[in-house]
Motif scaffolding. Structure first.
Motif, PDB file in Angstrom:
ATOM      1  N   ASP A   1     -45.575 -21.969 -12.452  1.00  0.00           N
ATOM      2  CA  ASP A   1     -45.882 -22.967 -11.426  1.00  0.00           C
ATOM      3  C   ASP A   1     -45.000 -22.742 -10.189  1.00  0.00           C
ATOM      4  OD1 ASP A   1     -46.882 -25.121 -10.072  1.00  0.00           O
ATOM      5  OD2 ASP A   1     -45.796 -26.626 -11.242  1.00  0.00           O
ATOM      6  N   PHE A   2     -45.298 -21.695  -9.438  1.00  0.00           N
ATOM      7  CA  PHE A   2     -44.418 -21.276  -8.357  1.00  0.00           C
ATOM      8  C   PHE A   2     -45.214 -20.731  -7.179  1.00  0.00           C
ATOM      9  CE2 PHE A   2     -45.607 -17.629 -10.700  1.00  0.00           C
ATOM     10  CZ  PHE A   2     -45.541 -16.539  -9.855  1.00  0.00           C
ATOM     11  N   GLY A   3     -44.524 -20.579  -6.048  1.00  0.00           N
ATOM     12  CA  GLY A   3     -45.134 -19.944  -4.884  1.00  0.00           C
ATOM     13  C   GLY A   3     -44.832 -18.457  -4.872  1.00  0.00           C
ATOM     14  N   LYS A   4     -43.557 -18.115  -4.689  1.00  0.00           N
ATOM     15  CA  LYS A   4     -43.124 -16.714  -4.668  1.00  0.00           C
ATOM     16  C   LYS A   4     -41.904 -16.585  -5.572  1.00  0.00           C
ATOM     17  CE  LYS A   4     -44.274 -16.797   0.275  1.00  0.00           C
ATOM     18  NZ  LYS A   4     -44.326 -18.290   0.370  1.00  0.00           N
ATOM     19  N   LEU A   5     -41.840 -15.528  -6.371  1.00  0.00           N
ATOM     20  CA  LEU A   5     -40.660 -15.321  -7.202  1.00  0.00           C
ATOM     21  C   LEU A   5     -39.501 -14.807  -6.345  1.00  0.00           C
ATOM     22  CD1 LEU A   5     -39.099 -15.201  -9.835  1.00  0.00           C
ATOM     23  CD2 LEU A   5     -40.146 -12.961 -10.287  1.00  0.00           C
ATOM     24  N   VAL A   6     -39.728 -13.747  -5.564  1.00  0.00           N
ATOM     25  CA  VAL A   6     -38.697 -13.188  -4.688  1.00  0.00           C
ATOM     26  C   VAL A   6     -39.277 -12.994  -3.293  1.00  0.00           C
ATOM     27  CG1 VAL A   6     -37.145 -11.256  -4.216  1.00  0.00           C
ATOM     28  CG2 VAL A   6     -37.578 -11.937  -6.588  1.00  0.00           C
ATOM     29  N   ARG A   7     -38.539 -13.467  -2.288  1.00  0.00           N
ATOM     30  CA  ARG A   7     -38.968 -13.223  -0.905  1.00  0.00           C
ATOM     31  C   ARG A   7     -37.807 -12.687  -0.088  1.00  0.00           C
ATOM     32  NH1 ARG A   7     -40.660 -11.296   3.178  1.00  0.00           N
ATOM     33  NH2 ARG A   7     -41.941 -12.348   4.744  1.00  0.00           N
ATOM     34  N   SER A   8     -37.987 -11.503   0.442  1.00  0.00           N
ATOM     35  CA  SER A   8     -37.061 -10.955   1.421  1.00  0.00           C
ATOM     36  C   SER A   8     -37.282 -11.718   2.721  1.00  0.00           C
ATOM     37  CB  SER A   8     -37.344  -9.466   1.608  1.00  0.00           C
ATOM     38  OG  SER A   8     -36.548  -8.912   2.624  1.00  0.00           O
ATOM     39  N   CYS A   9     -36.219 -12.272   3.273  1.00  0.00           N
ATOM     40  CA  CYS A   9     -36.367 -13.165   4.427  1.00  0.00           C
ATOM     41  C   CYS A   9     -37.201 -12.522   5.524  1.00  0.00           C
ATOM     42  CB  CYS A   9     -34.997 -13.551   4.969  1.00  0.00           C
ATOM     43  SG  CYS A   9     -35.090 -14.719   6.339  1.00  0.00           S
TER      44      CYS A   9
ATOM     45  N   ALA B   1     -34.486 -21.854  -5.644  1.00  0.00           N
ATOM     46  CA  ALA B   1     -33.644 -21.821  -6.841  1.00  0.00           C
ATOM     47  C   ALA B   1     -32.303 -21.182  -6.519  1.00  0.00           C
ATOM     48  CB  ALA B   1     -34.336 -21.057  -7.964  1.00  0.00           C
ATOM     49  N   ALA B   2     -32.333 -20.023  -5.854  1.00  0.00           N
ATOM     50  CA  ALA B   2     -31.102 -19.335  -5.466  1.00  0.00           C
ATOM     51  C   ALA B   2     -31.341 -18.573  -4.170  1.00  0.00           C
ATOM     52  CB  ALA B   2     -30.626 -18.383  -6.557  1.00  0.00           C
ATOM     53  N   THR B   3     -30.300 -18.531  -3.344  1.00  0.00           N
ATOM     54  CA  THR B   3     -30.347 -17.801  -2.080  1.00  0.00           C
ATOM     55  C   THR B   3     -29.217 -16.783  -2.076  1.00  0.00           C
ATOM     56  OG1 THR B   3     -31.212 -19.757  -0.937  1.00  0.00           O
ATOM     57  CG2 THR B   3     -30.301 -17.992   0.435  1.00  0.00           C
ATOM     58  N   PHE B   4     -29.543 -15.537  -1.769  1.00  0.00           N
ATOM     59  CA  PHE B   4     -28.577 -14.444  -1.811  1.00  0.00           C
ATOM     60  C   PHE B   4     -28.217 -14.058  -0.379  1.00  0.00           C
ATOM     61  CE2 PHE B   4     -31.228 -14.386  -5.564  1.00  0.00           C
ATOM     62  CZ  PHE B   4     -30.265 -14.451  -6.574  1.00  0.00           C
ATOM     63  N   LYS B   5     -26.908 -14.157  -0.059  1.00  0.00           N
ATOM     64  CA  LYS B   5     -26.466 -14.046   1.322  1.00  0.00           C
ATOM     65  C   LYS B   5     -25.481 -12.903   1.574  1.00  0.00           C
ATOM     66  CE  LYS B   5     -27.040 -18.979   2.363  1.00  0.00           C
ATOM     67  NZ  LYS B   5     -26.372 -20.171   2.963  1.00  0.00           N
ATOM     68  N   GLY B   6     -25.181 -12.102   0.572  1.00  0.00           N
ATOM     69  CA  GLY B   6     -24.217 -11.023   0.767  1.00  0.00           C
ATOM     70  C   GLY B   6     -24.647 -10.078   1.868  1.00  0.00           C
ATOM     71  N   THR B   7     -23.729  -9.739   2.771  1.00  0.00           N
ATOM     72  CA  THR B   7     -24.091  -8.933   3.936  1.00  0.00           C
ATOM     73  C   THR B   7     -23.760  -7.447   3.794  1.00  0.00           C
ATOM     74  OG1 THR B   7     -21.961  -9.446   4.982  1.00  0.00           O
ATOM     75  CG2 THR B   7     -23.831 -10.888   5.495  1.00  0.00           C
TER      76      THR B   7
ATOM     77  N   ASP C   1     -42.486 -23.388  -3.220  1.00  0.00           N
ATOM     78  CA  ASP C   1     -42.452 -22.217  -2.337  1.00  0.00           C
ATOM     79  C   ASP C   1     -41.717 -21.080  -3.051  1.00  0.00           C
ATOM     80  OD1 ASP C   1     -42.724 -20.526  -0.193  1.00  0.00           O
ATOM     81  OD2 ASP C   1     -41.334 -21.606   1.120  1.00  0.00           O
ATOM     82  N   LYS C   2     -40.490 -20.789  -2.655  1.00  0.00           N
ATOM     83  CA  LYS C   2     -39.767 -19.634  -3.175  1.00  0.00           C
ATOM     84  C   LYS C   2     -38.865 -19.998  -4.354  1.00  0.00           C
ATOM     85  CE  LYS C   2     -37.969 -19.297   0.813  1.00  0.00           C
ATOM     86  NZ  LYS C   2     -38.740 -20.366   1.451  1.00  0.00           N
ATOM     87  N   VAL C   3     -38.707 -19.042  -5.264  1.00  0.00           N
ATOM     88  CA  VAL C   3     -37.697 -19.160  -6.313  1.00  0.00           C
ATOM     89  C   VAL C   3     -36.407 -18.493  -5.818  1.00  0.00           C
ATOM     90  CG1 VAL C   3     -37.091 -18.587  -8.704  1.00  0.00           C
ATOM     91  CG2 VAL C   3     -39.444 -19.235  -8.135  1.00  0.00           C
ATOM     92  N   PHE C   4     -36.461 -17.207  -5.511  1.00  0.00           N
ATOM     93  CA  PHE C   4     -35.285 -16.489  -5.035  1.00  0.00           C
ATOM     94  C   PHE C   4     -35.490 -16.062  -3.580  1.00  0.00           C
ATOM     95  CE2 PHE C   4     -35.137 -15.328  -9.690  1.00  0.00           C
ATOM     96  CZ  PHE C   4     -34.156 -16.279  -9.988  1.00  0.00           C
ATOM     97  N   GLN C   5     -34.605 -16.561  -2.716  1.00  0.00           N
ATOM     98  CA  GLN C   5     -34.648 -16.241  -1.293  1.00  0.00           C
ATOM     99  C   GLN C   5     -33.577 -15.190  -1.005  1.00  0.00           C
ATOM    100  OE1 GLN C   5     -36.675 -17.506   1.266  1.00  0.00           O
ATOM    101  NE2 GLN C   5     -35.682 -16.024   2.613  1.00  0.00           N
TER     102      GLN C   5
END
Length: 275
Positions: A179-187, A135-141, A159-163
């Motif tokens: 109906d989801f796999g993971k709500l939030v996954r830290s890479c 759904a969304a991927t967060f890339k701020g470093t 699989d993931k909602v928020f990566q």
């Protein structure tokens, strides 16, 4: 990458907040971090999804700086964005620059790789009807990056909602998922790893699902859960918080434990309710 119908007063407060959209990311984070533990309310029905107000095809990624108000239109990918599969490295429908806000958007089918945040960002009242790759991927470093998801919902995430690939903090509040796999996954296996903080507060989780939050204990990740309501999971199969040993080699990360431990997974039994 591996890497409700709620009480009337509360619902009016939510609707008012979403209508005003005057809440800053900092205020949202502060309110979540100050929320008391052990205050999960009695389970209630989940609010209905909003009806989309028109459709807009998206043939090329929409780049956002500042604030983009979709006015609750449905955005669906076409051409190169016309995929709702799980292929890696798909382009997103939206890319948010550092500090950008995306609000009042319905992502339809196909949604490709959803939304990418390149730095701190806010997603307000954003709905994913059928999650594509993520759904969304967060890339701020930056370690000071704050990624805020306020309101909205997602369903159909195989699989993931928020990566969470970047650094900093991710706050998810007043959100619903089903109906989801993971709500939030830290890479778990990104080439560059960071310490990540996750806060999940005042959310509705509807089975089937596998895990609410997955974090890498060896990188100093933390996950705090407050006022989490799980629906339709009588056997309690959905794991609130799962710990992994992350790596930067691309290998599948090793799961090391589940449940509250006071260090990585920060919640108590009373923070999670079931109906």
């Amino acid at each position: 990458m591996t890497s409700h119908k709620r009480r009337t007063g509360r619902r009016r407060a939510l609707v008012g907040g979403l209508a005003a959209f005057g809440i800053t990311a900092g205020a949202l984070v502060a309110s979540d971090l100050l929320a008391p533990a052990g205050a999960a309310p009695a389970a209630a029905a989940v609010p209905a999804w909003p009806a989309a107000k028109g459709d807009r095809p998206v043939p090329a990624t929409i780049e956002v700086s500042g604030t983009y108000d979709g006015r609750l239109r449905r955005f669906s990918g076409t051409g190169d964005l016309g995929s709702d599969g799980q292929d890696e490295n798909q382009p997103p429908l939206f890319v948010l620059e550092d500090g950008a806000t995306l609000k009042n958007v319905v992502l339809g089918t196909p949604a490709a790789d959803g939304v990418h945040c390149l730095g701190s960002c806010t997603l307000q009242n954003v709905w994913w009807e059928n999650v594509g790759e993520d759904a969304a991927t967060f890339k701020g470093t930056s370690a000071n990056a704050v990624h805020t998801v306020y309101g909205g919902g997602a369903r159909g995430a195989s699989d993931k909602v928020f990566q969470f690939n970047g650094a900093g903090k991710l706050v998810v509040t007043k959100f619903q998922v089903s109906d989801f796999g993971k709500l939030v996954r830290s890479c778990g296996n990104c080439k560059k790893q960071y310490k990540r903080t996750v806060v999940v507060s005042d959310v509705d989780i509807t089975a089937p699902g596998k895990s609410i939050v997955g974090v890498n204990a060896n990188h100093g990740d933390t996950a705090a859960l407050r006022n989490v309501r799980i629906h339709g999971d009588t056997k309690k199969k959905i794991r609130p918080c799962t710990r992994f040993t992350g790596n930067s080699t691309g290998k599948e990360p090793v799961e090391t434990g589940t449940g509250p431990d006071g260090t990585t997974c920060r919640y108590t039994a009373s923070d999670v309710s079931y109906d």
